[in-house]
Design a protein around this motif. Structure first.
Motif, PDB file in Angstrom:
ATOM      1  N   THR A 248      -7.249 -23.973  19.068  1.00  0.00           N
ATOM      2  CA  THR A 248      -6.261 -25.060  18.967  1.00  0.00           C
ATOM      3  C   THR A 248      -4.984 -24.541  18.284  1.00  0.00           C
ATOM      4  OG1 THR A 248      -7.309 -25.786  16.905  1.00  0.00           O
ATOM      5  CG2 THR A 248      -7.947 -26.950  18.927  1.00  0.00           C
ATOM      6  N   ALA A 249      -4.855 -23.233  18.184  1.00  0.00           N
ATOM      7  CA  ALA A 249      -3.639 -22.648  17.589  1.00  0.00           C
ATOM      8  C   ALA A 249      -2.502 -22.731  18.615  1.00  0.00           C
ATOM      9  CB  ALA A 249      -3.899 -21.192  17.229  1.00  0.00           C
ATOM     10  N   PRO A 250      -1.258 -22.998  18.151  1.00  0.00           N
ATOM     11  CA  PRO A 250      -0.141 -23.057  19.095  1.00  0.00           C
ATOM     12  C   PRO A 250       0.092 -21.720  19.802  1.00  0.00           C
ATOM     13  CG  PRO A 250       0.509 -23.945  16.946  1.00  0.00           C
ATOM     14  CD  PRO A 250      -0.864 -23.365  16.776  1.00  0.00           C
ATOM     15  N   CYS A 251      -0.136 -20.620  19.116  1.00  0.00           N
ATOM     16  CA  CYS A 251       0.068 -19.305  19.750  1.00  0.00           C
ATOM     17  C   CYS A 251      -1.175 -18.444  19.503  1.00  0.00           C
ATOM     18  CB  CYS A 251       1.314 -18.649  19.165  1.00  0.00           C
ATOM     19  SG  CYS A 251       1.714 -17.122  20.042  1.00  0.00           S
ATOM     20  N   PRO A 252      -2.161 -18.541  20.382  1.00  0.00           N
ATOM     21  CA  PRO A 252      -3.488 -17.983  20.088  1.00  0.00           C
ATOM     22  C   PRO A 252      -3.606 -16.496  20.407  1.00  0.00           C
ATOM     23  CG  PRO A 252      -3.515 -19.111  22.177  1.00  0.00           C
ATOM     24  CD  PRO A 252      -2.112 -19.189  21.689  1.00  0.00           C
TER      25      PRO A 252
ATOM     26  N   LYS B  98       2.405 -31.559  20.297  1.00  0.00           N
ATOM     27  CA  LYS B  98       2.036 -31.552  18.871  1.00  0.00           C
ATOM     28  C   LYS B  98       0.634 -31.001  18.690  1.00  0.00           C
ATOM     29  CE  LYS B  98       4.975 -35.459  17.671  1.00  0.00           C
ATOM     30  NZ  LYS B  98       5.015 -36.908  17.744  1.00  0.00           N
ATOM     31  N   ASN B  99      -0.166 -31.032  19.758  1.00  0.00           N
ATOM     32  CA  ASN B  99      -1.517 -30.473  19.707  1.00  0.00           C
ATOM     33  C   ASN B  99      -1.690 -29.464  20.831  1.00  0.00           C
ATOM     34  OD1 ASN B  99      -3.270 -31.929  17.597  1.00  0.00           O
ATOM     35  ND2 ASN B  99      -2.125 -33.588  18.584  1.00  0.00           N
ATOM     36  N   HIS B 100      -2.491 -28.445  20.568  1.00  0.00           N
ATOM     37  CA  HIS B 100      -2.677 -27.380  21.558  1.00  0.00           C
ATOM     38  C   HIS B 100      -4.153 -27.108  21.757  1.00  0.00           C
ATOM     39  CE1 HIS B 100       1.358 -26.820  19.947  1.00  0.00           C
ATOM     40  NE2 HIS B 100       1.662 -26.234  21.093  1.00  0.00           N
ATOM     41  N   VAL B 101      -4.512 -26.796  23.000  1.00  0.00           N
ATOM     42  CA  VAL B 101      -5.849 -26.266  23.287  1.00  0.00           C
ATOM     43  C   VAL B 101      -5.658 -25.130  24.280  1.00  0.00           C
ATOM     44  CG1 VAL B 101      -8.172 -26.681  24.149  1.00  0.00           C
ATOM     45  CG2 VAL B 101      -6.897 -28.563  23.182  1.00  0.00           C
ATOM     46  N   SER B 102      -6.293 -23.991  23.981  1.00  0.00           N
ATOM     47  CA  SER B 102      -6.264 -22.916  24.973  1.00  0.00           C
ATOM     48  C   SER B 102      -7.668 -22.371  25.145  1.00  0.00           C
ATOM     49  CB  SER B 102      -5.323 -21.794  24.525  1.00  0.00           C
ATOM     50  OG  SER B 102      -5.775 -21.253  23.304  1.00  0.00           O
TER      51      SER B 102
END
Ligand SMILES: Cc1cc2nc3c(=O)[nH]c(=O)nc-3n(C[C@H](O)[C@H](O)[C@H](O)COP(=O)(O)OP(=O)(O)OC[C@H]3O[C@@H](n4cnc5c(N)ncnc54)[C@H](O)[C@@H]3O)c2cc1C
Length: 439
Positions: free
Chosen positions: A101-105, A89-93
């Motif tokens: 923190t975008a799901p598809c950065p 539910k949360n993203h870090v790249s």
């Protein structure tokens, strides 16, 4: 020496060996299984996390409930319960030095380039039949290091790092150590979806891989000898004689060699293995993943973190949220590869690596297993280096006299997966039964 002559001796009690043993027993053969370790399961191992009562998989874990047909047949046959890893539910790249923190950065330009990569790779994949040996298909031009193949597309650094981290999580090694062909051979089995190589399957065994393995073993009724490493296999016209490290001899009418590829040449064979098999096994497979488990406070809920090329961890995610266990914090699973300086058993080391993504995280406990140092695996899941499959795929799986071979590392379809082990175990039982029927 045992006076007894078995119909079949199976060497190795991983998924491949136990499938073969069960199927042979079902065909009425008297079977003995010789296993080096003091447990069954090989490169799957469901055991307690650190000093807790909570169990996790140190090795093979997830399955694809659609594509993994042989494994699903076993799951259904024994009514083995499955669960799923939770969705992120949360993203870090951190890609090309940028934290997101975008799901598809990735940018619009990257999306177009990714589509170009997918289209061209799908075109090449259409040439690959995953059910036949890859040295018989005229695809040697695809048997090149994966990093070279990807570099040919001129992708941005962000996209290269994103794909690199995802794919390393799937390959378990540096992309120079695995062939593009190896990965391409999976794609027809995953609905021809090139992007599926970046989606780990999410189903797992509710009570661990051991649940299925134990049911198969109990059902088979075969004799199992644990802590029995084999040192030599000697064939005569009508017999196979297997020698153990302890100096015991087991005799049978035929044998299933269900060993990791990197361990096949540890046994002495008389007559020797065919030059092709011996050479392919000497090249070996390069799976060298570090799979780590960490109990972590301070993470965003249901996190998926993915990172740049030189980060110590490629990917980690919340596999057991703190509110679903008695552990009191999130249990995350992460992947790195051997050449990266990360000690997965060092709490501080892992905390430093996780804090690159989430600076406020604190790690309570860590766990993991060094499959490379283990003499009975010498690697993680199978990654074929460039040149292996287009030269040796047929030789690696070929029957030699009364020896038939099984194992995930020599499977055509789902090479490197539990599925490959189960499927080749079934084929090995068929092949050995045919040899025994001719006696
Ligand atoms: C960290 C990790 C994560 C993985 N994740 C997944 C996943 O999520 N999904 C998936 O499908 N697959 C995964 N895999 C791969 C999967 O676990 C393996 O491909 C599969 O279990 C291999 O089964 P096998 O029977 O072919 O070989 P093994 O399981 O390696 O069995 C071979 C057996 O031979 C024994 N042996 C070795 N030498 C001797 C000897 N001299 N004498 C007697 N016995 C001997 C070994 O002890 C072992 O029990 C993972 C593997 C690892 C290590």
């Amino acid at each position: 020496m045992d006076d007894e002559i078995y119909d079949a001796v199976v060497i190795g009690a991983g998924f491949a060996g136990l499938t073969a043993a069960r199927d042979l027993a079902e065909r009425g053969q008297r079977v003995v299984v010789l296993e080096a370790r003091e447990r069954i399961g090989g490169r799957t191992w469901y055991r307690r996390f650190a000093d807790t009562d909570f169990s996790i998989e140190m090795g093979g874990n997830w399955l694809d409930t659609v594509g993994n047909r042989a494994l699903m047949a076993e799951v259904e046959r024994y009514d083995v319960p499955l669960t799923m890893s939770p969705e992120a539910k949360n993203h870090v790249s951190i890609l090309d030095g940028v934290r997101s923190t975008a799901p598809c950065p990735i940018s619009r330009r990257d999306e177009i380039d990714l589509q170009r990569f997918v289209t061209e790779t799908a075109r090449q994949v259409a040439r690959v039949d995953p059910y036949r040996p890859l040295d018989t298909q005229g695809v040697a031009d695809l048997d090149v290091p994966l990093d070279e193949y990807i570099a040919g597309f001129g992708l941005s650094r962000t996209l290269t790092e994103l794909m690199g981290a995802w794919i390393r999580q799937e390959t378990g090694c540096h992309l120079s150590q695995i062939s593009a062909l190896h990965l391409m051979s999976w794609i027809p089995l995953l609905d021809d979806d090139v992007l599926a190589i970046g989606h780990t399957p999410t189903h797992r065994f509710a009570a661990g891989t051991i649940d299925l393995l134990q049911r198969m073993l109990d059902d088979s009724g075969v004799e199992l000898r644990l802590s029995t490493p084999v040192s030599a296999v000697i064939q005569s016209e009508d017999r196979v004689e297997v020698r153990t490290h302890a100096g015991n001899v087991v005799r049978a009418r035929g044998a299933v060699i269900a060993l990791p590829l990197n361990c096949i040449n540890d046994l002495a064979y008389d007559p020797p293995l065919s030059p092709g098999k011996a050479a392919g096994a000497a090249i070996g497979q390069s799976g060298a993943a570090k799979k780590l488990w960490a109990l972590v406070d301070g993470l965003p809920p249901h996190l998926l973190a993915i990172g740049e090329h030189d980060a110590p961890i490629d990917v980690f995610f919340t596999d057991y949220p703190g509110d679903e266990t008695d552990l009191g914090a999130d249990l995350v699973v992460g992947f790195s590869t051997q050449e990266r300086p990360l000690d997965i058993l060092d709490r501080e080391d892992v905390e430093t690596a996780i804090r690159r993504y989430v600076p406020e995280a604190t790690v309570r406990k860590v766990d993991g297993y060094d499959w490379l140092a283990d003499p009975y695996s010498k690697g993680t899941w199978c990654a074929s280096p460039a040149g292996l499959l287009s030269s040796y795929a047929s030789a690696l799986e070929a029957t030699e006299g009364r020896l038939v071979f099984a194992g995930s590392d020599i499977a055509h379809a789902f090479r490197g997966w539990i599925e490959g082990a189960v499927a080749t175990g079934g084929v090995a039982a068929e092949r050995l039964s045919a040899i025994l029927a001719d006696d």
